[in-house]
Scaffold this motif. Sequence first.
Motif, PDB file in Angstrom:
ATOM      1  N   ILE A 235       0.613  -1.196   0.280  1.00 53.05           N
ATOM      2  CA  ILE A 235      -0.147  -0.028  -0.387  1.00 53.05           C
ATOM      3  C   ILE A 235       0.624   1.102  -0.076  1.00 53.05           C
ATOM      4  O   ILE A 235       0.502   2.483  -0.666  1.00 53.05           O
ATOM      5  CB  ILE A 235      -0.986  -0.110   1.704  1.00 53.05           C
ATOM      6  CG1 ILE A 235      -1.868  -1.303   1.009  1.00 53.05           C
ATOM      7  CG2 ILE A 235      -1.967   1.426   1.415  1.00 53.05           C
ATOM      8  CD1 ILE A 235      -2.707  -1.169   1.820  1.00 53.05           C
ATOM      9  N   LEU A 236       1.923   1.044   1.121  1.00 46.93           N
ATOM     10  CA  LEU A 236       2.396   2.195   1.191  1.00 46.93           C
ATOM     11  C   LEU A 236       3.393   2.901   0.151  1.00 46.93           C
ATOM     12  O   LEU A 236       3.851   3.520  -0.819  1.00 46.93           O
ATOM     13  CB  LEU A 236       3.862   2.030   2.050  1.00 46.93           C
ATOM     14  CG  LEU A 236       3.738   2.547   3.807  1.00 46.93           C
ATOM     15  CD1 LEU A 236       3.770   2.042   4.633  1.00 46.93           C
ATOM     16  CD2 LEU A 236       2.786   3.948   3.867  1.00 46.93           C
ATOM     17  N   ARG A 237       3.777   1.670  -0.948  1.00 50.48           N
ATOM     18  CA  ARG A 237       5.407   1.595  -1.970  1.00 50.48           C
ATOM     19  C   ARG A 237       4.018   2.196  -3.651  1.00 50.48           C
ATOM     20  O   ARG A 237       4.020   3.237  -4.172  1.00 50.48           O
ATOM     21  CB  ARG A 237       5.583  -0.010  -3.003  1.00 50.48           C
ATOM     22  CG  ARG A 237       6.507  -0.302  -2.242  1.00 50.48           C
ATOM     23  CD  ARG A 237       7.680  -1.035  -3.019  1.00 50.48           C
ATOM     24  NE  ARG A 237       6.327  -2.271  -3.061  1.00 50.48           N
ATOM     25  CZ  ARG A 237       6.508  -3.495  -2.491  1.00 50.48           C
ATOM     26  NH1 ARG A 237       7.218  -3.010  -1.077  1.00 50.48           N
ATOM     27  NH2 ARG A 237       6.173  -4.296  -2.711  1.00 50.48           N
ATOM     28  N   ARG A 238       2.691   1.606  -3.501  1.00 49.72           N
ATOM     29  CA  ARG A 238       1.922   2.144  -4.112  1.00 49.72           C
ATOM     30  C   ARG A 238       2.064   4.096  -3.849  1.00 49.72           C
ATOM     31  O   ARG A 238       1.811   4.846  -4.702  1.00 49.72           O
ATOM     32  CB  ARG A 238       0.393   1.992  -4.442  1.00 49.72           C
ATOM     33  CG  ARG A 238       0.032   2.334  -5.817  1.00 49.72           C
ATOM     34  CD  ARG A 238      -1.923   2.197  -5.181  1.00 49.72           C
ATOM     35  NE  ARG A 238      -1.743   0.731  -5.734  1.00 49.72           N
ATOM     36  CZ  ARG A 238      -2.367  -0.633  -4.341  1.00 49.72           C
ATOM     37  NH1 ARG A 238      -3.052  -0.081  -3.718  1.00 49.72           N
ATOM     38  NH2 ARG A 238      -2.408  -1.771  -5.217  1.00 49.72           N
ATOM     39  N   ARG A 241       4.402   6.214  -4.792  1.00 52.62           N
ATOM     40  CA  ARG A 241       4.476   6.379  -6.454  1.00 52.62           C
ATOM     41  C   ARG A 241       3.857   7.420  -7.195  1.00 52.62           C
ATOM     42  O   ARG A 241       4.321   8.380  -8.054  1.00 52.62           O
ATOM     43  CB  ARG A 241       4.529   4.792  -6.925  1.00 52.62           C
ATOM     44  CG  ARG A 241       5.341   4.986  -8.206  1.00 52.62           C
ATOM     45  CD  ARG A 241       5.524   3.558  -8.452  1.00 52.62           C
ATOM     46  NE  ARG A 241       4.893   2.622  -8.226  1.00 52.62           N
ATOM     47  CZ  ARG A 241       5.244   1.529  -7.272  1.00 52.62           C
ATOM     48  NH1 ARG A 241       5.954   0.986  -7.063  1.00 52.62           N
ATOM     49  NH2 ARG A 241       3.205   0.517  -7.318  1.00 52.62           N
ATOM     50  N   VAL A 242       2.491   6.865  -6.688  1.00 53.44           N
ATOM     51  CA  VAL A 242       1.466   8.209  -7.415  1.00 53.44           C
ATOM     52  C   VAL A 242       1.604   9.665  -6.401  1.00 53.44           C
ATOM     53  O   VAL A 242       1.827  10.278  -7.178  1.00 53.44           O
ATOM     54  CB  VAL A 242       0.163   7.691  -6.977  1.00 53.44           C
ATOM     55  CG1 VAL A 242      -1.352   8.809  -7.066  1.00 53.44           C
ATOM     56  CG2 VAL A 242       0.265   6.177  -7.279  1.00 53.44           C
ATOM     57  N   ASP A 365      10.824  19.511 -16.775  1.00 41.75           N
ATOM     58  CA  ASP A 365      10.280  19.138 -18.129  1.00 41.75           C
ATOM     59  C   ASP A 365       8.660  19.906 -18.671  1.00 41.75           C
ATOM     60  O   ASP A 365       8.589  19.004 -20.120  1.00 41.75           O
ATOM     61  CB  ASP A 365      10.701  16.965 -17.989  1.00 41.75           C
ATOM     62  CG  ASP A 365       9.509  16.244 -17.999  1.00 41.75           C
ATOM     63  OD1 ASP A 365       8.182  17.061 -17.900  1.00 41.75           O
ATOM     64  OD2 ASP A 365       9.986  15.502 -17.753  1.00 41.75           O
ATOM     65  N   ASN A 366       8.385  20.371 -17.989  1.00 44.03           N
ATOM     66  CA  ASN A 366       7.474  20.720 -18.362  1.00 44.03           C
ATOM     67  C   ASN A 366       5.953  19.570 -18.899  1.00 44.03           C
ATOM     68  O   ASN A 366       4.602  20.152 -19.396  1.00 44.03           O
ATOM     69  CB  ASN A 366       7.148  21.990 -20.018  1.00 44.03           C
ATOM     70  CG  ASN A 366       8.210  22.854 -18.675  1.00 44.03           C
ATOM     71  OD1 ASN A 366       7.495  22.958 -17.465  1.00 44.03           O
ATOM     72  ND2 ASN A 366       8.319  23.806 -19.522  1.00 44.03           N
ATOM     73  N   ASP A 367       5.996  18.594 -18.334  1.00 44.75           N
ATOM     74  CA  ASP A 367       5.092  17.359 -19.337  1.00 44.75           C
ATOM     75  C   ASP A 367       3.778  17.489 -18.025  1.00 44.75           C
ATOM     76  O   ASP A 367       4.419  16.738 -16.613  1.00 44.75           O
ATOM     77  CB  ASP A 367       5.915  15.991 -19.446  1.00 44.75           C
ATOM     78  CG  ASP A 367       4.870  15.095 -19.277  1.00 44.75           C
ATOM     79  OD1 ASP A 367       3.574  15.591 -20.073  1.00 44.75           O
ATOM     80  OD2 ASP A 367       5.051  13.858 -19.666  1.00 44.75           O
ATOM     81  N   SER A 368       2.808  17.743 -17.843  1.00 47.11           N
ATOM     82  CA  SER A 368       2.330  17.834 -17.214  1.00 47.11           C
ATOM     83  C   SER A 368       0.767  16.926 -17.423  1.00 47.11           C
ATOM     84  O   SER A 368      -0.344  16.382 -16.954  1.00 47.11           O
ATOM     85  CB  SER A 368       1.081  19.223 -16.860  1.00 47.11           C
ATOM     86  OG  SER A 368       2.381  19.982 -16.840  1.00 47.11           O
ATOM     87  N   SER A 369       1.160  15.790 -18.533  1.00 40.61           N
ATOM     88  CA  SER A 369       0.139  15.569 -18.683  1.00 40.61           C
ATOM     89  C   SER A 369      -0.475  14.624 -17.090  1.00 40.61           C
ATOM     90  O   SER A 369       0.724  13.789 -16.038  1.00 40.61           O
ATOM     91  CB  SER A 369       0.129  13.889 -19.303  1.00 40.61           C
ATOM     92  OG  SER A 369       1.350  13.462 -19.719  1.00 40.61           O
ATOM     93  N   PRO A 370      -1.631  13.619 -17.026  1.00 41.55           N
ATOM     94  CA  PRO A 370      -2.144  13.477 -15.628  1.00 41.55           C
ATOM     95  C   PRO A 370      -1.696  11.986 -16.116  1.00 41.55           C
ATOM     96  O   PRO A 370      -2.591  11.014 -15.923  1.00 41.55           O
ATOM     97  CB  PRO A 370      -3.483  14.003 -15.639  1.00 41.55           C
ATOM     98  CG  PRO A 370      -4.137  14.327 -16.511  1.00 41.55           C
ATOM     99  CD  PRO A 370      -2.682  14.556 -17.395  1.00 41.55           C
ATOM    100  N   ASP A 371      -0.860  11.453 -16.368  1.00 43.91           N
ATOM    101  CA  ASP A 371      -0.235   9.673 -15.969  1.00 43.91           C
ATOM    102  C   ASP A 371      -0.217   9.131 -14.928  1.00 43.91           C
ATOM    103  O   ASP A 371       1.136   9.316 -14.612  1.00 43.91           O
ATOM    104  CB  ASP A 371       0.911   9.801 -17.517  1.00 43.91           C
ATOM    105  CG  ASP A 371       0.861   8.401 -17.715  1.00 43.91           C
ATOM    106  OD1 ASP A 371       0.053   7.107 -16.997  1.00 43.91           O
ATOM    107  OD2 ASP A 371       1.641   7.707 -18.302  1.00 43.91           O
ATOM    108  N   LEU A 372      -0.695   8.611 -13.968  1.00 40.88           N
ATOM    109  CA  LEU A 372      -0.746   8.162 -13.331  1.00 40.88           C
ATOM    110  C   LEU A 372      -0.384   6.651 -13.013  1.00 40.88           C
ATOM    111  O   LEU A 372      -0.480   6.253 -12.602  1.00 40.88           O
ATOM    112  CB  LEU A 372      -1.465   8.858 -12.069  1.00 40.88           C
ATOM    113  CG  LEU A 372      -1.390   9.900 -11.566  1.00 40.88           C
ATOM    114  CD1 LEU A 372      -2.460  10.315 -10.862  1.00 40.88           C
ATOM    115  CD2 LEU A 372      -0.373  10.916 -11.661  1.00 40.88           C
TER     116      LEU A 372
END
Length: 375
Positions: A235-238, A241-242, A365-372
């Motif tokens: 649970i903590l690792r996930r 990461r997010v 890097d200004n990549d703001s796409s919400p890929d989680l």
Amino acid sequence: MMRFTTLIKHPADWMTGEGADNAIVLTSRIRLARNIAGIPFPGWAKKYQRAEALEQMRPAVEALSCMKDPFSHELDSLSSVQKQVMVERHLISREHAARGEGSAAVIERRQSVAIMINEEDHLRMQSIRPGLELSAAYEALAEVDDQLAEKLEYAFDPDLGYLTTCPTNLGTGMRASAMLHLPALVLSDQIGQVLQAVNKIGLAVRGIFGEGTESLGNLFQISNQSTLGESEETILRRLERVISQVALHERNARGKLVEDDPDMVCDKIGRAYGVLRNAWIIDSKEALNHLSLLRLGGDLGIFSDDTVRLCDELLMEIQPAHLQMHSGRKLAPEERDTIRAEIVRSRLQSLEAPDIRSINKTGGDNDSSPDLGIA
């Protein structure tokens, strides 16, 4: 035992962010729910059973190695304002504050460890750390949990894990969360996408005071929803990461806003500074939203280095119960708004006007796409 006045005299260690990177992730919190075997859970217990449970648990909690001269009080011995101050400091829950006979709070001096007795469960333990330090917060609380397990028999099932009042807490009984400051994602209209992506992967997003509260001051709490069928480490690792990914999106969004529209960023921060330095009446919501922009300005280099810490202290000091404690009496909403403005003006008196030329144009890097995705 520590008195209430001593408890609130100084901000908690986690509140000041001392030695931590808390520009985006303010705090990390771990909460464990535990119940005592053979005793009815608090919601079903009769008054005498709650009192007996308290008598059994409180000495064990006070004897913990981390509890040197702690704050330890039954809730019905505290005033409603004192209890609300503790809610505003995230030391007890709103639900716990509403409980009376048979409930207590035991809080370590630095306020990093707090234990609610007879809330929804017999024990609700929490550990808070500044910045993204979920593992450190968990390790501190695991030690507390182990020490209590030596003295108290927990309600535990080999298949289901720790038994709790609410089925959503079954298993580990753990809720892990982080408080994030996300003004750039809000200003750039990306917050909806990011939060939707967080929800899609089974995490919960809540407001500043947890479940059922709205986001104020661009503050969002992200936590795990499932506690059954996974280990604490998984649970903590996930979650780490997010949260790291959300923080990166915020960092990149800050850089992109400064690069694409620095005048808008400076205007919003400058206006917030002007209002807070000159307002004579201000409500909680408006004050928190303006302080959020000042905090952003501190991170971007528009204000001095200690501005972020000053804003964090003010975020707590201007809450309704803190204002009433400061004034020593119950205040009508209109009085609170006047005193709040007075405190903010006073604390910001030495804060120099924003230096727009100092705006920090490095943002990632200004990549703001919400890929989680966490696969």
